[in-house]
Scaffold this motif. Structure first.
Motif, short mmCIF file in Angstrom:
data_model
loop_
_atom_site.label_atom_id
_atom_site.label_comp_id
_atom_site.label_asym_id
_atom_site.label_seq_id
_atom_site.Cartn_x
_atom_site.Cartn_y
_atom_site.Cartn_z
N THR A 75 0.86 -1.17 0.00
CA THR A 75 0.00 0.00 0.00
C THR A 75 0.90 1.23 0.00
O THR A 75 1.66 1.44 0.93
CB THR A 75 -0.93 0.00 1.22
N HIS A 76 0.82 2.01 -1.07
CA HIS A 76 1.70 3.16 -1.26
C HIS A 76 0.86 4.39 -1.58
O HIS A 76 0.07 4.37 -2.52
CB HIS A 76 2.69 2.90 -2.40
N VAL A 77 1.05 5.45 -0.80
CA VAL A 77 0.32 6.70 -1.05
C VAL A 77 1.32 7.85 -1.14
O VAL A 77 2.42 7.77 -0.61
CB VAL A 77 -0.73 6.99 0.06
N VAL A 78 0.91 8.91 -1.83
CA VAL A 78 1.75 10.09 -1.98
C VAL A 78 0.91 11.31 -1.62
O VAL A 78 -0.22 11.46 -2.09
CB VAL A 78 2.28 10.22 -3.43
N LEU A 79 1.48 12.19 -0.82
CA LEU A 79 0.83 13.43 -0.44
C LEU A 79 1.05 14.49 -1.51
O LEU A 79 2.15 14.61 -2.05
CB LEU A 79 1.38 13.93 0.90
N ASP A 80 0.02 15.24 -1.85
CA ASP A 80 0.13 16.31 -2.83
C ASP A 80 1.06 17.41 -2.32
O ASP A 80 1.05 17.75 -1.14
CB ASP A 80 -1.26 16.89 -3.11
N ASP B 82 -4.24 4.64 -2.66
CA ASP B 82 -4.11 3.21 -2.94
C ASP B 82 -5.26 2.49 -2.26
O ASP B 82 -5.99 3.08 -1.46
CB ASP B 82 -2.76 2.69 -2.44
N THR B 83 -5.42 1.22 -2.57
CA THR B 83 -6.50 0.44 -1.97
C THR B 83 -6.00 -0.91 -1.50
O THR B 83 -4.94 -1.39 -1.93
CB THR B 83 -7.64 0.19 -2.98
N TYR B 84 -6.76 -1.50 -0.59
CA TYR B 84 -6.59 -2.90 -0.23
C TYR B 84 -7.97 -3.46 0.05
O TYR B 84 -8.93 -2.71 0.23
CB TYR B 84 -5.63 -3.08 0.96
N THR B 85 -8.06 -4.79 0.03
CA THR B 85 -9.35 -5.41 0.31
C THR B 85 -9.26 -6.25 1.57
O THR B 85 -8.19 -6.72 1.95
CB THR B 85 -9.83 -6.30 -0.86
N VAL B 86 -10.41 -6.42 2.21
CA VAL B 86 -10.51 -7.17 3.46
C VAL B 86 -11.69 -8.12 3.36
O VAL B 86 -12.73 -7.76 2.80
CB VAL B 86 -10.72 -6.21 4.66
N THR C 87 -2.25 8.95 7.41
CA THR C 87 -3.15 8.57 6.34
C THR C 87 -4.59 8.61 6.84
O THR C 87 -4.84 8.64 8.05
CB THR C 87 -2.86 7.14 5.83
N SER C 88 -5.50 8.61 5.89
CA SER C 88 -6.92 8.46 6.23
C SER C 88 -7.47 7.36 5.34
O SER C 88 -6.89 7.04 4.29
CB SER C 88 -7.68 9.77 6.02
N THR C 89 -8.57 6.75 5.77
CA THR C 89 -9.17 5.66 5.00
C THR C 89 -10.65 5.94 4.77
O THR C 89 -11.29 6.65 5.53
CB THR C 89 -9.03 4.31 5.73
N ALA C 90 -11.13 5.37 3.71
CA ALA C 90 -12.56 5.40 3.42
C ALA C 90 -12.93 4.00 2.94
O ALA C 90 -12.34 3.52 1.98
CB ALA C 90 -12.89 6.45 2.36
N VAL D 4 -10.92 -0.86 0.84
CA VAL D 4 -10.56 0.29 1.66
C VAL D 4 -9.62 1.17 0.83
O VAL D 4 -8.65 0.67 0.27
CB VAL D 4 -9.87 -0.14 2.96
N THR D 5 -9.91 2.45 0.74
CA THR D 5 -9.05 3.40 0.03
C THR D 5 -8.22 4.16 1.05
O THR D 5 -8.76 4.70 2.03
CB THR D 5 -9.89 4.39 -0.81
N VAL D 6 -6.92 4.20 0.83
CA VAL D 6 -5.98 4.87 1.73
C VAL D 6 -5.45 6.12 1.02
O VAL D 6 -5.02 6.05 -0.12
CB VAL D 6 -4.80 3.95 2.11
N THR D 7 -5.47 7.25 1.73
CA THR D 7 -5.01 8.52 1.19
C THR D 7 -4.09 9.19 2.20
O THR D 7 -4.34 9.11 3.42
CB THR D 7 -6.22 9.45 0.92
#
Length: 168
Positions: free
Chosen positions: A79-84, A96-100, A120-123, A140-143
């Protein structure tokens, strides 16, 4: 596709279909014995048309449906995210996303709460699995959290120091 359950299956490629992938469905033997997750290995071997001796081994991770557990599947294995960067035109952020999903059917609703470290935050922030959807992956979307301020972390400056990020 091809289904395999404790046996051998044969797939035939011809000059007309050699470039078309084949989905192989694999099913573990269902028993009442509780086991930890483990790998089962499948050996693939090719014969004919210059492919004699070509082999490949595939590791299949098996989760026992007799144990309550959670399967997390990350996209592309991580899971890799980048901040603007607000100082740059355009939005360079990457989410990025992952599933559960659960490993076995629950007897009542199961809620999984997602707690981040603040970077990070998740939705969504929680997932609910029921007796009828426990085996269906939920995404789950990770930002990267733009409000995260590392300087506001509780750092004890007498024993800890913040270093600037450096390439390894």
């Amino acid at each position: 596709g091809v289904s395999v359950s404790g046996g051998t299956a044969t797939i035939v490629f011809t000059a007309a279909n050699w470039n078309t992938g084949v989905d192989i469905d694999v099913a573990a033997v269902d028993d009442a014995k509780r086991e930890d997750p483990k790998y089962s290995f499948m050996d693939l071997s090719a014969t004919g048309a210059g492919y004699d001796g070509v082999t490949k081994q595939l590791a299949v991770k098996v989760y026992d449906n007799d144990n309550p557990g959670v399967i997390v599947r990350q996209s592309d294995g991580g899971t890799h995210v980048v901040l603007d960067d607000p100082n740059t035109a355009g939005d360079q952020s990457v989410s990025d996303t992952y599933t559960v999903r659960l490993t076995s059917a629950p007897i009542a609703d199961v809620t999984i709460t997602i707690d981040t470290d603040g970077q990070t935050s998740t939705a969504p922030t929680s997932l609910t699995f029921t007796t009828s959807n426990w085996y269906i992956e939920q995404t789950v979307t990770v930002t990267a959290d733009p409000t995260y301020d590392p300087d506001s972390s509780s750092i004890d400056t007498t024993t800890q120091k913040i270093f600037a990020p450096r390439p390894h």
